[in-house]
Every structure is written in C-alpha cells, then in structure tokens.
Write a protein that holds these residues in place. Structure first.
Motif, PDB file in Angstrom:
ATOM      1  N   SER A  27      26.592  71.054  48.545  1.00  0.00           N
ATOM      2  CA  SER A  27      28.024  71.248  48.827  1.00  0.00           C
ATOM      3  C   SER A  27      28.887  70.861  47.625  1.00  0.00           C
ATOM      4  CB  SER A  27      28.436  70.430  50.046  1.00  0.00           C
ATOM      5  OG  SER A  27      28.288  69.053  49.784  1.00  0.00           O
ATOM      6  N   LEU A  28      28.301  70.278  46.603  1.00  0.00           N
ATOM      7  CA  LEU A  28      29.059  69.891  45.413  1.00  0.00           C
ATOM      8  C   LEU A  28      29.155  71.008  44.375  1.00  0.00           C
ATOM      9  CD1 LEU A  28      27.574  66.324  44.927  1.00  0.00           C
ATOM     10  CD2 LEU A  28      29.729  66.944  46.015  1.00  0.00           C
ATOM     11  N   GLN A  29      28.483  72.126  44.601  1.00  0.00           N
ATOM     12  CA  GLN A  29      28.486  73.198  43.609  1.00  0.00           C
ATOM     13  C   GLN A  29      29.813  73.947  43.599  1.00  0.00           C
ATOM     14  OE1 GLN A  29      25.328  75.844  44.612  1.00  0.00           O
ATOM     15  NE2 GLN A  29      26.573  77.073  45.972  1.00  0.00           N
ATOM     16  N   ASP A  30      30.016  74.707  42.551  1.00  0.00           N
ATOM     17  CA  ASP A  30      31.222  75.519  42.405  1.00  0.00           C
ATOM     18  C   ASP A  30      31.100  76.738  43.314  1.00  0.00           C
ATOM     19  OD1 ASP A  30      33.558  76.667  41.548  1.00  0.00           O
ATOM     20  OD2 ASP A  30      32.742  77.349  39.625  1.00  0.00           O
ATOM     21  N   THR A  31      32.012  76.863  44.275  1.00  0.00           N
ATOM     22  CA  THR A  31      31.922  77.950  45.246  1.00  0.00           C
ATOM     23  C   THR A  31      32.553  79.251  44.751  1.00  0.00           C
ATOM     24  OG1 THR A  31      33.944  77.203  46.339  1.00  0.00           O
ATOM     25  CG2 THR A  31      31.842  76.391  47.215  1.00  0.00           C
ATOM     26  N   THR A  32      33.115  79.243  43.548  1.00  0.00           N
ATOM     27  CA  THR A  32      33.657  80.493  43.012  1.00  0.00           C
ATOM     28  C   THR A  32      32.583  81.307  42.312  1.00  0.00           C
ATOM     29  OG1 THR A  32      34.311  79.410  40.945  1.00  0.00           O
ATOM     30  CG2 THR A  32      35.955  79.500  42.728  1.00  0.00           C
ATOM     31  N   LYS A  33      31.394  80.725  42.138  1.00  0.00           N
ATOM     32  CA  LYS A  33      30.290  81.422  41.488  1.00  0.00           C
ATOM     33  C   LYS A  33      29.097  81.461  42.429  1.00  0.00           C
ATOM     34  CE  LYS A  33      31.709  79.663  37.028  1.00  0.00           C
ATOM     35  NZ  LYS A  33      31.403  78.731  35.967  1.00  0.00           N
ATOM     36  N   THR A  34      28.298  82.513  42.309  1.00  0.00           N
ATOM     37  CA  THR A  34      27.054  82.588  43.072  1.00  0.00           C
ATOM     38  C   THR A  34      25.898  82.203  42.165  1.00  0.00           C
ATOM     39  OG1 THR A  34      26.840  84.918  42.567  1.00  0.00           O
ATOM     40  CG2 THR A  34      27.860  84.359  44.664  1.00  0.00           C
ATOM     41  N   GLN A  35      24.796  81.802  42.784  1.00  0.00           N
ATOM     42  CA  GLN A  35      23.649  81.345  42.007  1.00  0.00           C
ATOM     43  C   GLN A  35      22.829  82.489  41.434  1.00  0.00           C
ATOM     44  OE1 GLN A  35      23.229  78.156  41.302  1.00  0.00           O
ATOM     45  NE2 GLN A  35      25.093  77.752  42.426  1.00  0.00           N
ATOM     46  N   ASN A  36      22.737  83.590  42.188  1.00  0.00           N
ATOM     47  CA  ASN A  36      21.935  84.722  41.724  1.00  0.00           C
ATOM     48  C   ASN A  36      22.499  86.014  42.310  1.00  0.00           C
ATOM     49  OD1 ASN A  36      21.014  84.651  44.392  1.00  0.00           O
ATOM     50  ND2 ASN A  36      19.239  83.420  43.830  1.00  0.00           N
ATOM     51  N   LYS A  37      21.957  87.131  41.845  1.00  0.00           N
ATOM     52  CA  LYS A  37      22.448  88.447  42.284  1.00  0.00           C
ATOM     53  C   LYS A  37      22.112  88.723  43.753  1.00  0.00           C
ATOM     54  CE  LYS A  37      24.144  89.727  38.382  1.00  0.00           C
ATOM     55  NZ  LYS A  37      25.575  89.812  38.215  1.00  0.00           N
ATOM     56  N   PHE A  38      20.994  88.174  44.236  1.00  0.00           N
ATOM     57  CA  PHE A  38      20.595  88.393  45.620  1.00  0.00           C
ATOM     58  C   PHE A  38      21.610  87.796  46.588  1.00  0.00           C
ATOM     59  CE2 PHE A  38      18.141  87.058  49.399  1.00  0.00           C
ATOM     60  CZ  PHE A  38      17.759  88.310  49.846  1.00  0.00           C
ATOM     61  N   SER A  39      21.997  86.539  46.354  1.00  0.00           N
ATOM     62  CA  SER A  39      22.985  85.915  47.245  1.00  0.00           C
ATOM     63  C   SER A  39      24.356  86.559  47.085  1.00  0.00           C
ATOM     64  CB  SER A  39      23.055  84.407  46.990  1.00  0.00           C
ATOM     65  OG  SER A  39      23.471  84.138  45.683  1.00  0.00           O
ATOM     66  N   GLU A  40      24.668  87.011  45.877  1.00  0.00           N
ATOM     67  CA  GLU A  40      25.951  87.689  45.676  1.00  0.00           C
ATOM     68  C   GLU A  40      25.999  88.997  46.463  1.00  0.00           C
ATOM     69  OE1 GLU A  40      28.699  89.405  42.017  1.00  0.00           O
ATOM     70  OE2 GLU A  40      26.808  88.414  41.589  1.00  0.00           O
ATOM     71  N   LYS A  41      24.891  89.726  46.485  1.00  0.00           N
ATOM     72  CA  LYS A  41      24.834  90.988  47.214  1.00  0.00           C
ATOM     73  C   LYS A  41      24.999  90.754  48.716  1.00  0.00           C
ATOM     74  CE  LYS A  41      21.526  93.625  45.877  1.00  0.00           C
ATOM     75  NZ  LYS A  41      20.226  94.331  45.731  1.00  0.00           N
ATOM     76  N   ILE A  42      24.398  89.689  49.219  1.00  0.00           N
ATOM     77  CA  ILE A  42      24.501  89.398  50.650  1.00  0.00           C
ATOM     78  C   ILE A  42      25.901  88.917  51.008  1.00  0.00           C
ATOM     79  CG2 ILE A  42      23.725  87.803  52.450  1.00  0.00           C
ATOM     80  CD1 ILE A  42      20.954  88.020  51.263  1.00  0.00           C
ATOM     81  N   LEU A  43      26.454  88.014  50.222  1.00  0.00           N
ATOM     82  CA  LEU A  43      27.730  87.404  50.586  1.00  0.00           C
ATOM     83  C   LEU A  43      28.933  88.293  50.296  1.00  0.00           C
ATOM     84  CD1 LEU A  43      26.953  83.746  49.561  1.00  0.00           C
ATOM     85  CD2 LEU A  43      27.090  84.684  51.854  1.00  0.00           C
ATOM     86  N   LYS A  44      28.771  89.340  49.489  1.00  0.00           N
ATOM     87  CA  LYS A  44      29.880  90.282  49.288  1.00  0.00           C
ATOM     88  C   LYS A  44      30.034  91.212  50.478  1.00  0.00           C
ATOM     89  CE  LYS A  44      30.593  90.617  44.351  1.00  0.00           C
ATOM     90  NZ  LYS A  44      30.576  91.485  43.182  1.00  0.00           N
ATOM     91  N   ASN A  45      28.955  91.491  51.161  1.00  0.00           N
ATOM     92  CA  ASN A  45      28.984  92.367  52.322  1.00  0.00           C
ATOM     93  C   ASN A  45      29.431  91.555  53.535  1.00  0.00           C
ATOM     94  OD1 ASN A  45      28.456  94.081  54.483  1.00  0.00           O
ATOM     95  ND2 ASN A  45      26.587  94.875  53.573  1.00  0.00           N
ATOM     96  N   HIS A  46      30.411  92.059  54.251  1.00  0.00           N
ATOM     97  CA  HIS A  46      30.992  91.330  55.381  1.00  0.00           C
ATOM     98  C   HIS A  46      29.962  91.076  56.478  1.00  0.00           C
ATOM     99  CE1 HIS A  46      34.131  89.975  58.064  1.00  0.00           C
ATOM    100  NE2 HIS A  46      33.683  90.806  58.992  1.00  0.00           N
ATOM    101  N   LEU A  47      29.213  92.093  56.857  1.00  0.00           N
ATOM    102  CA  LEU A  47      28.252  91.964  57.952  1.00  0.00           C
ATOM    103  C   LEU A  47      27.054  91.101  57.555  1.00  0.00           C
ATOM    104  CD1 LEU A  47      27.420  92.808  60.807  1.00  0.00           C
ATOM    105  CD2 LEU A  47      26.292  94.785  59.791  1.00  0.00           C
TER     106      LEU A  47
END
Length: 112
Positions: A27-47
């Motif tokens: 919970s201490l990480q920067d929430t404006t950045k994602t760790q990898n492309k996989f999590s970015e792909k999942i979290l950009k999609n609303h569903l």
C-alpha cells in the motif's frame, strides 16, 4: 516427514505471516504507476478491473473466515498456529486491495 511436522507447520506459519506483512507494505507504492503491462491492461478496462477487485475481496473474506474459524473453533495446536498466519495474511491483503482500488481509479479509461 512425520518426525518434522512441527517444523513444517512453523515454517508455513512464518511464511504466511511474512507474506501478509509484505502485502501490507504494497500500500506504500505509487498508485499513479502500474508495475507491469499485464496489470495495466486489466486495470484500464472497467469490467476487468472490477472483477479483479471482487476476486481480491473474496480472497480476503475466505482467508479471514478460514483463519477465524480455525483459531477459535479448533483445539489442535498446529492448526491454531496456522490459523494465526492465515489471519495475518488476510489482513495484509487489505493493503493490496486498497492499492488495487487506487490504481484502478487512477488508470481507468472510462472515468469522467
């Protein structure tokens, strides 16, 4: 294996406790950045993001339920110790859930 069952349960309990501690530090990480492309792909999609958050919430509920039932309703020593590790792991996942929700809100494509 039978002779060292106490060592195995102590090691598993320590593993769960330290994993819970490590997850709580997420919970201490920067929430404006994602760790990898996989999590970015999942979290950009609303569903997909909502499904991921629901799955994490169900995992927390399962860990805490299993841990509390195991801790308060069992008399066996090793199961009681293991339940404490599961409870700490479940509590540590709350920090992971908070971070996932923040990243989801920051990276959603459909937000207004």
């Amino acid at each position: 294996m039978k002779d060292n069952s106490n060592i195995i349960t102590e090691s598993l309990n320590s593993l769960l406790i330290f994993m819970g501690l490590g997850l709580s530090f997420s919970s201490l990480q920067d929430t404006t950045k994602t760790q990898n492309k996989f999590s970015e792909k999942i979290l950009k999609n609303h569903l997909k993001g909502k499904i991921a958050i629901i799955i994490i919430s169900i995992q927390i509920l399962f860990c805490l339920t299993f841990g509390i039932i195991g801790y308060f309703f069992t008399k066996v020593g090793f199961l009681k110790e293991l339940s404490m590790g599961v409870i700490v792991f479940g509590l540590g996942m709350f920090g992971f859930l908070k971070t996932s929700i923040d990243i989801f809100e920051n990276h959603r494509v459909d937000k207004n």
